[in-house]
Structure formats: C-alpha cells, structure tokens
Design a protein around this motif. Sequence first.
Motif, PDB file in Angstrom:
ATOM      1  N   TRP B  17     -68.506  16.679  -8.750  1.00  0.00           N
ATOM      2  CA  TRP B  17     -68.591  18.092  -7.665  1.00  0.00           C
ATOM      3  C   TRP B  17     -69.667  18.467  -9.223  1.00  0.00           C
ATOM      4  O   TRP B  17     -69.185  18.416 -10.473  1.00  0.00           O
ATOM      5  CB  TRP B  17     -67.463  18.428  -8.022  1.00  0.00           C
ATOM      6  N   VAL B  47     -68.776  19.845  -2.389  1.00  0.00           N
ATOM      7  CA  VAL B  47     -67.438  20.638  -3.159  1.00  0.00           C
ATOM      8  C   VAL B  47     -68.019  21.132  -4.482  1.00  0.00           C
ATOM      9  O   VAL B  47     -67.736  20.935  -5.864  1.00  0.00           O
ATOM     10  CB  VAL B  47     -66.473  19.656  -3.700  1.00  0.00           C
ATOM     11  N   PHE B  48     -68.929  22.221  -4.062  1.00  0.00           N
ATOM     12  CA  PHE B  48     -69.991  22.706  -4.941  1.00  0.00           C
ATOM     13  C   PHE B  48     -69.249  24.021  -5.734  1.00  0.00           C
ATOM     14  O   PHE B  48     -69.227  24.816  -4.728  1.00  0.00           O
ATOM     15  CB  PHE B  48     -71.208  23.435  -4.514  1.00  0.00           C
ATOM     16  N   ARG B  49     -68.810  23.784  -7.335  1.00  0.00           N
ATOM     17  CA  ARG B  49     -67.814  24.325  -7.485  1.00  0.00           C
ATOM     18  C   ARG B  49     -68.823  25.791  -8.155  1.00  0.00           C
ATOM     19  O   ARG B  49     -69.519  25.746  -8.885  1.00  0.00           O
ATOM     20  CB  ARG B  49     -66.799  24.051  -8.832  1.00  0.00           C
ATOM     21  N   ALA B  50     -68.000  27.088  -7.608  1.00  0.00           N
ATOM     22  CA  ALA B  50     -68.976  28.148  -8.469  1.00  0.00           C
ATOM     23  C   ALA B  50     -68.607  28.836  -9.568  1.00  0.00           C
ATOM     24  O   ALA B  50     -69.176  28.608 -10.613  1.00  0.00           O
ATOM     25  CB  ALA B  50     -68.411  28.921  -7.547  1.00  0.00           C
ATOM     26  N   SER B  51     -67.324  27.897 -10.477  1.00  0.00           N
ATOM     27  CA  SER B  51     -66.854  27.609 -11.523  1.00  0.00           C
ATOM     28  C   SER B  51     -66.827  26.474 -11.867  1.00  0.00           C
ATOM     29  O   SER B  51     -66.313  25.921 -12.211  1.00  0.00           O
ATOM     30  CB  SER B  51     -64.854  28.766 -11.870  1.00  0.00           C
ATOM     31  N   ARG B  53     -65.257  25.600 -15.088  1.00  0.00           N
ATOM     32  CA  ARG B  53     -64.359  25.339 -15.630  1.00  0.00           C
ATOM     33  C   ARG B  53     -64.416  23.853 -14.872  1.00  0.00           C
ATOM     34  O   ARG B  53     -63.883  22.640 -15.034  1.00  0.00           O
ATOM     35  CB  ARG B  53     -63.438  25.878 -15.820  1.00  0.00           C
ATOM     36  N   GLN B  54     -64.263  23.997 -13.300  1.00  0.00           N
ATOM     37  CA  GLN B  54     -64.140  22.753 -12.554  1.00  0.00           C
ATOM     38  C   GLN B  54     -65.345  21.975 -11.855  1.00  0.00           C
ATOM     39  O   GLN B  54     -64.317  20.962 -11.243  1.00  0.00           O
ATOM     40  CB  GLN B  54     -63.682  23.055 -10.929  1.00  0.00           C
ATOM     41  N   ALA B  55     -65.962  21.980 -12.606  1.00  0.00           N
ATOM     42  CA  ALA B  55     -67.712  21.038 -11.625  1.00  0.00           C
ATOM     43  C   ALA B  55     -67.451  19.643 -13.151  1.00  0.00           C
ATOM     44  O   ALA B  55     -66.997  19.661 -14.018  1.00  0.00           O
ATOM     45  CB  ALA B  55     -68.398  22.101 -12.403  1.00  0.00           C
ATOM     46  N   MET B  79     -68.112  24.112 -18.978  1.00  0.00           N
ATOM     47  CA  MET B  79     -67.765  22.941 -18.334  1.00  0.00           C
ATOM     48  C   MET B  79     -66.799  22.072 -18.534  1.00  0.00           C
ATOM     49  O   MET B  79     -66.663  22.114 -20.201  1.00  0.00           O
ATOM     50  CB  MET B  79     -68.801  22.273 -18.142  1.00  0.00           C
TER      51      MET B  79
END
Lengths: 365, 148
Positions: B17, B47-51, B53-55, B79
């Motif tokens: 992601w 899924v382009f994560r904005a946070s 933490r999830q990328a 990250m």
Amino acid sequence: MDWWPLGNFWAHFAVFALAIIVFVLLMVMVFIWFERRAFGPFQMRWGPNRASPWGALQPVADAIKVLLKEDIVPAVADKWVHFIAPVVGFLPVLLIFAVVPFHDGHGLIPDMSIGILYVVAISALSVVGVFMAGWSSGNKYSLLGGMRVIAQMVSYEVPLVLSIISVVLVAGSLSMNEIVAAQEIPFFVLMPLGFLIFLIAAMAEINRGPFDLLEADSEIVAGFHIEYSGMKFAMFYLAEYGHALAMSAVAATLFFGGWRGPGDEYIGFLWFLLKVFFIFFLLIWARVTFPRLRVDHLMGFGWKFLFPLALMNVFVVAAEMIVWGEIDGGMPWWIVFINLPAALVLIYLWSRLFRFGGGRVGVNA
Amino acid sequence: MSSIAKVLNWGRHYSTWPFGSGLACCAMEMVATASSRFDITRFGMDVFRASPRQADLFIVSGTLTWKMAPAVKMLYDQMAEPKWVIAMGACAISGGTFAHSYSVVPGVNRIIPVDVYVPGCPPRPEALIYGVMMLHKKIDKRKFRQQD
Ligand code: SF4
C-alpha cells in the motif's frame, strides 16, 4: 430453556457461534475482493488482477501483510483503551449475526422475540469502539473523527429505527424469522420509501459510501484509526466490512425476504447470500457514485430530510395497516400502487422544500 | 523457513500500500499512475493510505527542500516496518535541476534509505509502474532472517 426446540442448547450454541465467526471472516474477505473488483468497471479500470486469477487472493495477501506489520502505540496514547478499542468495535458486528436467520429458523437464535430491537441496540455499540480509538490515540485528527462518528450515528439512528418500525408494523412481529415469514411479497416492493430510508441510514450507520466522514482523508487524514497499524488496524478494517455485511444481512432479512425464494426449503441459505450480495452491491454503487458529504450537509440531510420522510413513512404505513391490514400481519398486494406513487411524491415534495431553504444550514440561516 | 518467507513475501508483494503523499510536480504523475488509465490497482496498490502508520511504500515524488526534509524524515519514521521507499524523479534522486541550489536536498537518500530509483523529469506513469515491479522483485528476494 423450554423455548428452545433443539434439545442441547450449548452444543447448538457452540456450533453456530463458530459457524458465524467463520462465516463473517470468510464473507469479509469475499466482500473486500468483491468491492475492489466491482470498483473496476465503475471506474473504467481492471481492479486487482495479479494476486491470482481475477485477483481472488488479493484479500489474503492484504491479510498476511497487515497482520505481520509492526504494531505502533503512540507514546501519548491511553494504552489500554488503545488496545481494546478494535475489539470493542468489532464485537457488536459479530453479535448482530446471532439473530439473523440464515435459513428457515436456522441461525444462532433466529426466533428471538425481540430480534430487530436487539440488532438496533447492538449495532449502535460499535460506535463506542470507534470513539475509544479516536480518543485514546492522543491525536487531534483521530479525536475529530471520533466526534464526527458520534454525531453521525445519533442523527442517522433515528430514521433507521423509524424505517424499521414500518416493517415491524406490517410484519406484526419483532422476531427476524417471523418478519421473513411474513413477506409473501418482499417489503421493498410494499414499502419502497421505507427501504430507501433504511438503505441510506444504514450507509451512514456503517460509515461507508458518501458518509465516510470519520475517515475523510482530505480533511482529517485517516480519522479515528490514524494511529493504528498492523493487526489492530486490520481489526478496524474487518469491523468496517463486517458491519457492511451485517447491515446487508439485516436489510436482506427485513426488506428482501431473507431466505425466501423458489425452493427455499432446500436452498434458502443461497437465496439469503444472493440478496446480501445484491444489497452490498447497492452500497458499493453508492460509494463509487457520490462524493463525500460535508459535515453540516450531513447533519442537515439527516435531520431535515430523512427524519421527516421517515416519520411520514411510518404514518402512511400505519394508516394503511389500520384500513387494509390483515390480522396476522401483511398487506394486500395492490398496496404497491399506493405506496410507490406516495413515495415518489413525498420524496419530490420534500426535496423541493429542502432545496427551497428548509435544508439550508449555515451561520446566518 | 524459506517457505514461510515465501508466504510473507507473497503477501507483501501483492499488497504494497503506497502512502498518499506528494512533494512537487512528480506527484501529479504519481496521481496519474493511480488513475484508471494506468491503473496501479492491478498490483493491489489501490489503497492509498493517508496515514503513514498503515502504508508500506513511500513514493518520494518530487523536489525535496531542506525545509521539508524534517517532515519527510518524520513521516518515514512513523511508517511501520516493513517499509520501502521509491525515489521518483530526478529531483528525488539527486536534486535534479536544482542539484546545486542552496535550498534543495541533493537526493532523498541523504535523509532516508531508498530502495528503487525511478529516473525522469517527471517519470512517465509507465516508468513508475516499472519501478514498482522492480520493488516487487526486491521484496520477493527477502530472506527469512531479514523479515521484521
Ligand atoms: S524531477 Fe522534474 S517533474 Fe519531478 S519534481 Fe523534479 S522538476 Fe518536477
């Protein structure tokens, strides 16, 4: 347990609890795949297609990756609340399935006498998990997301419950299985307005589609789960799709006749699944089609448009039940010819009124 | 052990992601890569994560100034492991046109470790996709000992 026909209560309980957990986990996987593939044609693209034929193993890859990612807890976080929030968010989703009839009278407790009331009560609980996540992360954006979700839940719970009341009026029972049994004609035909209100309110309730304000990434980065990574984030992801699955199941039960269909004594479960998928497809459709609402528009739409319409819907259905209703629940089929035009007229008139100024929200309104 | 690593690598390969952040003109090409014509969705990267933490993948797209550098470093640090970085465009690789400027970082690898360099000013979306595929090859080669 004399109300229980199947003898050993605990054996039944264990088997069905396990079956429901497996069902929810599997269906969430399928739903994630289905949604991402369905986005393809809508957006003129392919969608995931590398992970295996048709990208069918895409959710499995996501699960492997997310579950094994590092778990970060911010230094300022409220550790326990931060830890427990995903569980609190996910548990109500599983609990909803306790009363959903998968087949004629089959489920954990499908003929619980207050079935739909239980669903409403439980599904509102998941907002607690979301707010716990928002508050405990120690981040302003996540707190904003949590605040938004509470405002949204409170305002959309009302039309949701009102549209359920119209179903209960016609079916004459709160039990999910009896509501299904009462649907000689599926209720979405009998009460198109009720179904529409339920669908919109459910979309807002599960924070999807145009109502995903709590994780609006252009406004508050990632909303309530901004500080979550790894397995806890996976729980939230699971809860989001699980809630969509639960609401689709409830909508299929209330408005599409659940397990009913030709040959339902043998393939009732398949009918149920088909209807769940159809409603989930409607949710996907709304999600790709509409842009996200603004916060004040969201509240205005909830209180000034959906709420009065839901009230009028209950009024119309109640009046019809008094005049033409049958004793054991159910309405004559020709009521369709009254309800469909009534729905169209009501929506048209109310949207005019809404546009005219009734729906305007602002500082100097 | 190697079969476990294979499963892990398979999961990470098909579910990388990206982090939805852009610095300068190259970011527009990154956005184009995500749009339906070039369709990065095919690789499971929709899924382009904005946070952060999830990328999993930080595509540093564009000119990095010294003023922005602490922010980028912080985002990278936020990250969660395992994480990868693609330096996209001449500016991110070496400072590009602005290499001798007083205000531009001459290459993001001065600040954060970079896995794949995608040259171009800006690189076409095809080039970025090629870079992503190179990254996939790199992910596939991870040994069990290297897994976090
Ligand atoms: S490489 Fe070229 S296109 Fe990319 S950021 Fe630098 S100047 Fe802009």
